[in-house]
Design a protein around this motif. Structure first.
Motif, PDB file in Angstrom:
ATOM      1  N   LEU A 151      -2.148  23.399   3.922  1.00  0.00           N
ATOM      2  CA  LEU A 151      -1.289  22.369   3.552  1.00  0.00           C
ATOM      3  C   LEU A 151      -1.689  21.027   3.293  1.00  0.00           C
ATOM      4  N   LYS A 152      -2.969  20.892   3.463  1.00  0.00           N
ATOM      5  CA  LYS A 152      -3.672  19.466   3.605  1.00  0.00           C
ATOM      6  C   LYS A 152      -3.254  18.761   2.207  1.00  0.00           C
ATOM      7  N   PRO A 153      -3.269  19.307   0.959  1.00  0.00           N
ATOM      8  CA  PRO A 153      -2.752  18.614  -0.212  1.00  0.00           C
ATOM      9  C   PRO A 153      -1.368  18.193  -0.016  1.00  0.00           C
ATOM     10  N   ASP A 154      -0.330  18.921   0.749  1.00  0.00           N
ATOM     11  CA  ASP A 154       0.871  18.394   0.910  1.00  0.00           C
ATOM     12  C   ASP A 154       0.977  17.476   1.888  1.00  0.00           C
ATOM     13  N   PHE A 155       0.226  17.379   2.897  1.00  0.00           N
ATOM     14  CA  PHE A 155       0.397  16.401   4.155  1.00  0.00           C
ATOM     15  C   PHE A 155      -0.318  15.051   3.268  1.00  0.00           C
ATOM     16  N   ILE A 156      -1.285  15.274   2.385  1.00  0.00           N
ATOM     17  CA  ILE A 156      -1.935  14.000   1.890  1.00  0.00           C
ATOM     18  C   ILE A 156      -0.946  13.432   1.247  1.00  0.00           C
ATOM     19  N   LEU A 157       0.130  14.104   0.296  1.00  0.00           N
ATOM     20  CA  LEU A 157       0.955  13.592  -0.673  1.00  0.00           C
ATOM     21  C   LEU A 157       2.007  12.929   0.426  1.00  0.00           C
ATOM     22  N   TYR A 158       2.337  13.445   1.564  1.00  0.00           N
ATOM     23  CA  TYR A 158       3.264  13.168   2.400  1.00  0.00           C
ATOM     24  C   TYR A 158       2.947  11.890   3.062  1.00  0.00           C
ATOM     25  N   THR A 159       1.695  11.721   3.506  1.00  0.00           N
ATOM     26  CA  THR A 159       0.959  10.590   4.135  1.00  0.00           C
ATOM     27  C   THR A 159       1.294   9.178   3.258  1.00  0.00           C
ATOM     28  N   GLN A 160       0.767   9.541   1.900  1.00  0.00           N
ATOM     29  CA  GLN A 160       0.842   8.567   0.740  1.00  0.00           C
ATOM     30  C   GLN A 160       2.442   8.232   0.851  1.00  0.00           C
ATOM     31  N   GLU A 161       3.275   8.845   0.756  1.00  0.00           N
ATOM     32  CA  GLU A 161       4.702   8.575   0.578  1.00  0.00           C
ATOM     33  C   GLU A 161       5.158   7.646   1.896  1.00  0.00           C
ATOM     34  N   ILE A 162       4.658   8.050   3.056  1.00  0.00           N
ATOM     35  CA  ILE A 162       5.113   7.108   4.299  1.00  0.00           C
ATOM     36  C   ILE A 162       4.462   5.851   4.166  1.00  0.00           C
ATOM     37  N   CYS A 163       3.073   5.746   3.796  1.00  0.00           N
ATOM     38  CA  CYS A 163       2.526   4.585   3.659  1.00  0.00           C
ATOM     39  C   CYS A 163       3.139   3.551   2.514  1.00  0.00           C
ATOM     40  N   ARG A 164       3.468   4.200   1.357  1.00  0.00           N
ATOM     41  CA  ARG A 164       4.155   3.295   0.407  1.00  0.00           C
ATOM     42  C   ARG A 164       5.659   2.914   1.091  1.00  0.00           C
ATOM     43  N   GLN A 165       6.216   3.542   1.647  1.00  0.00           N
ATOM     44  CA  GLN A 165       7.596   3.284   2.399  1.00  0.00           C
ATOM     45  C   GLN A 165       7.237   1.948   3.471  1.00  0.00           C
ATOM     46  N   PHE A 166       6.202   1.899   4.288  1.00  0.00           N
ATOM     47  CA  PHE A 166       5.991   1.006   5.109  1.00  0.00           C
ATOM     48  C   PHE A 166       4.708  -0.120   4.575  1.00  0.00           C
ATOM     49  N   LYS A 167       4.256  -0.079   3.277  1.00  0.00           N
ATOM     50  CA  LYS A 167       3.267  -0.758   2.675  1.00  0.00           C
ATOM     51  C   LYS A 167       2.086  -0.643   3.746  1.00  0.00           C
ATOM     52  N   VAL A 168       1.581   0.477   4.005  1.00  0.00           N
ATOM     53  CA  VAL A 168       0.500   0.566   4.747  1.00  0.00           C
ATOM     54  C   VAL A 168      -0.769   0.688   3.654  1.00  0.00           C
ATOM     55  N   PRO A 169      -1.780  -0.210   3.775  1.00  0.00           N
ATOM     56  CA  PRO A 169      -2.867  -0.162   2.883  1.00  0.00           C
ATOM     57  C   PRO A 169      -3.574   1.268   3.045  1.00  0.00           C
ATOM     58  N   LEU A 170      -3.878   1.681   1.704  1.00  0.00           N
ATOM     59  CA  LEU A 170      -4.717   2.927   1.652  1.00  0.00           C
ATOM     60  C   LEU A 170      -6.211   2.482   1.094  1.00  0.00           C
ATOM     61  N   THR A 171      -7.174   3.419   1.602  1.00  0.00           N
ATOM     62  CA  THR A 171      -8.267   3.452   1.278  1.00  0.00           C
ATOM     63  C   THR A 171      -9.103   4.640   0.870  1.00  0.00           C
ATOM     64  N   GLU A 172      -9.888   4.621  -0.149  1.00  0.00           N
ATOM     65  CA  GLU A 172     -10.854   5.754  -0.537  1.00  0.00           C
ATOM     66  C   GLU A 172     -11.453   6.530   0.656  1.00  0.00           C
ATOM     67  N   ALA A 173     -11.437   7.623   0.845  1.00  0.00           N
ATOM     68  CA  ALA A 173     -12.014   8.375   1.770  1.00  0.00           C
ATOM     69  C   ALA A 173     -12.383  10.018   1.233  1.00  0.00           C
ATOM     70  N   VAL A 174     -13.369  10.582   1.785  1.00  0.00           N
ATOM     71  CA  VAL A 174     -13.508  11.882   1.652  1.00  0.00           C
ATOM     72  C   VAL A 174     -12.802  12.913   2.538  1.00  0.00           C
ATOM     73  N   ILE A 175     -11.979  13.591   2.042  1.00  0.00           N
ATOM     74  CA  ILE A 175     -11.235  14.591   2.862  1.00  0.00           C
ATOM     75  C   ILE A 175     -11.777  15.980   2.619  1.00  0.00           C
TER      76      ILE A 175
END
Length: 492
Positions: A151-175
């Protein structure tokens, strides 16, 4: 540091996501049964997605005739290869490159479990946790690793959603395992925008806290416990609470229809996640607690440590600090899940101690590490100085079933594996029965005997976490009547 602290998020119990500690894994696991029972539309597909993946693998494996050199068998091995999902900060850290916790080791475990199921006439599974009855080492952390990967693809989307909500900066990383290529039937690694740890630069993935438990809902031990005594007698089972796990798994394999009927009953129930916010076992809250304790303590810089004797003196001073905190500042309360009745797991005690002493070690330029692999198993603590001066420390609850074995056998083996000459055996007093009092008093003599036999130096340290009466009512050493664990408490 918690995720919320790094990104300055006002975390509260109202937040639905788990707030991980970035440097240390929390011993909690994603339970697939909680996914199965979840009513939200966002995760309604999740359990089916896992089961579809395993059903495809089941059919592919069956078509191989269970011949290990068949291309379909080899492909299933590849499909079952799940790398340790470090991005989640969950479970137990697994060391080694090809053990049961690594990608290839886990693949062999799962594939052999599926093959065993097919041999017994099982051609599909409703919950993939069923595979645990076919392989003894398919534990909770293995189950959680599989879920995190699938479910990692789903958890990636979930994390991005939470980060948008709290304005958390995102960085490109190899997963690793970030996308499944259905055309090639392979998992691929991709560069994804996610939050990363400020200290290590490692990617971070978040999960809903309502999916976390200590143990899987579907566990053969619970099935065995659900059987009435007459049925166990009919099946010639040992009517004993001490029945070994391998015996229970063998019974479940022999009576798989009964096991599946029990699963159907579980489906009608409402499974309960671990209460992360109440956190009775301090799996997560310990970090905040020890920060408060350390912040209120002035730590003096230490001179350079240049000898084994100085290192031993330093470690004893660390333990004295923890002892004072536990025995004189009501810190003992943190060592109990049920006050005075059931202590927290030994590993959680180690994490508490680790948090308390880490700042001291940094001030003294001493490296402290937990669960260092010795080649014969992981030692609880290792302290290392600038000149490779090293001391190990083992921690045991006083009433642990392997208490004396830990002193006489394990500690010397770990010392030999790390080629050290000095060790400290730290006993945590959680029982005051007559037998445990004798054990408490015999420690020094037993340590001297073990030192002579192993030709190393093993010194004893003690921390007493028994509940105390208020100072106005008693002397400092008086315990609350009737408290403490019994001699028969199960080993951790």
């Amino acid at each position: 540091m918690y995720f919320s602290e790094q990104f300055h998020i006002p975390y509260s119990s109202d937040c639905e996501w788990f707030d991980p500690i970035l440097e240390v894994d929390a011993p909690l696991f994603i339970d697939p049964f909680l996914l199965f029972a979840d009513k939200s539309t966002q995760w309604a597909h999740a359990h089916d997605k896992i089961m579809d993946y395993f059903q495809t693998a089941f059919e592919l494996l069956a078509s191989s005739g269970l011949r290990k050199n068949h291309q379909h068998y080899r492909r299933v091995l590849e499909l079952m290869e799940f790398p340790e999902p470090k991005e989640f900060r969950l479970g137990f850290t697994v060391k080694g490159t090809d053990g049961s916790g690594s990608g290839k080791g886990l693949a062999r475990l799962i594939t052999s479990a599926m093959a065993e199921a097919i041999k017994r006439g099982v051609d599909d599974i409703r919950h993939f946790e069923e595979l645990g009855i076919f392989v003894e080492r398919f534990h909770r952390d293995r189950i959680s690793d599989v879920v995190c990967n699938l479910l990692k693809p789903d958890f990636i989307l979930y994390t991005q959603e939470i980060c948008r909500q709290f304005k958390v900066p995102l960085t490109e990383a190899v997963i690793k395992h970030s996308r499944f290529d259905e055309t090639r039937m392979r998992w691929v690694n991709e560069v994804v925008s996610v939050p990363v740890s400020g200290e290590s630069g490692e990617p971070i993935l978040l999960v809903p806290k309502r999916f976390l438990r200590e143990l899987p809902t579907l566990d053969a031990v619970d099935w065995y416990g659900s059987l009435d005594s007459s049925l166990r007698d009919d099946w010639n089972f040992h009517i004993s609470r001490k029945m070994k796990k391998e015996e229970i798994l063998a019974a479940a394999r022999q009576h798989i229809d009964s096991f599946r009927r029990w699963i159907q009953g579980a489906e009608a129930s409402e499974p309960k996640p671990y209460d992360v916010d109440l956190d009775p076992k301090l799996y997560v809250a310990w970090q905040r607690i020890v920060k408060e304790a350390v912040t209120s303590t002035e730590i003096e810089p230490w001179p350079e440590i240049t000898s084994d004797d100085q290192m031993m003196q330093f470690v004893h001073q660390l333990i004295e600090y923890v002892r004072q905190f536990a025995e004189s500042s009501r810190g003992w309360e943190l060592f109990w899940e049920v006050k005075g009745r059931k202590s927290i797991p030994e590993t959680n005690m180690q994490v508490l101690i680790f948090g308390l002493i880490k700042a001291y070690c940094e001030a003294a330029r001493v490296w402290v590490d937990r669960e260092v692999e010795t080649g014969r198993g992981p030692v609880d603590f290792t302290f290392t100085g600038d000149r490779r001066i090293r001391v190990i420390m083992e921690v045991k609850k006083l009433n642990h079933g392997e208490f004396w074995n830990g002193l006489k056998r394990q500690t010397p083996i770990y010392a030999e594996g790390l080629q050290v000459r000095n060790a400290i055996y730290l006993a945590i007093r959680n029982s005051a029965t007559r037998q445990m009092n004798k054990r408490w008093m015999a420690l020094d003599a037993m340590a001297a005997e073990a030192s002579e036999t192993a030709d190393i130096t093993i010194e004893v340290a003690r921390i007493d976490v028994m509940p105390r009466l208020p100072a106005s009512d008693s002397h400092e050493t008086d315990y609350v009547a009737g408290t403490g664990e019994s001699d028969e408490a199960d080993p951790d």
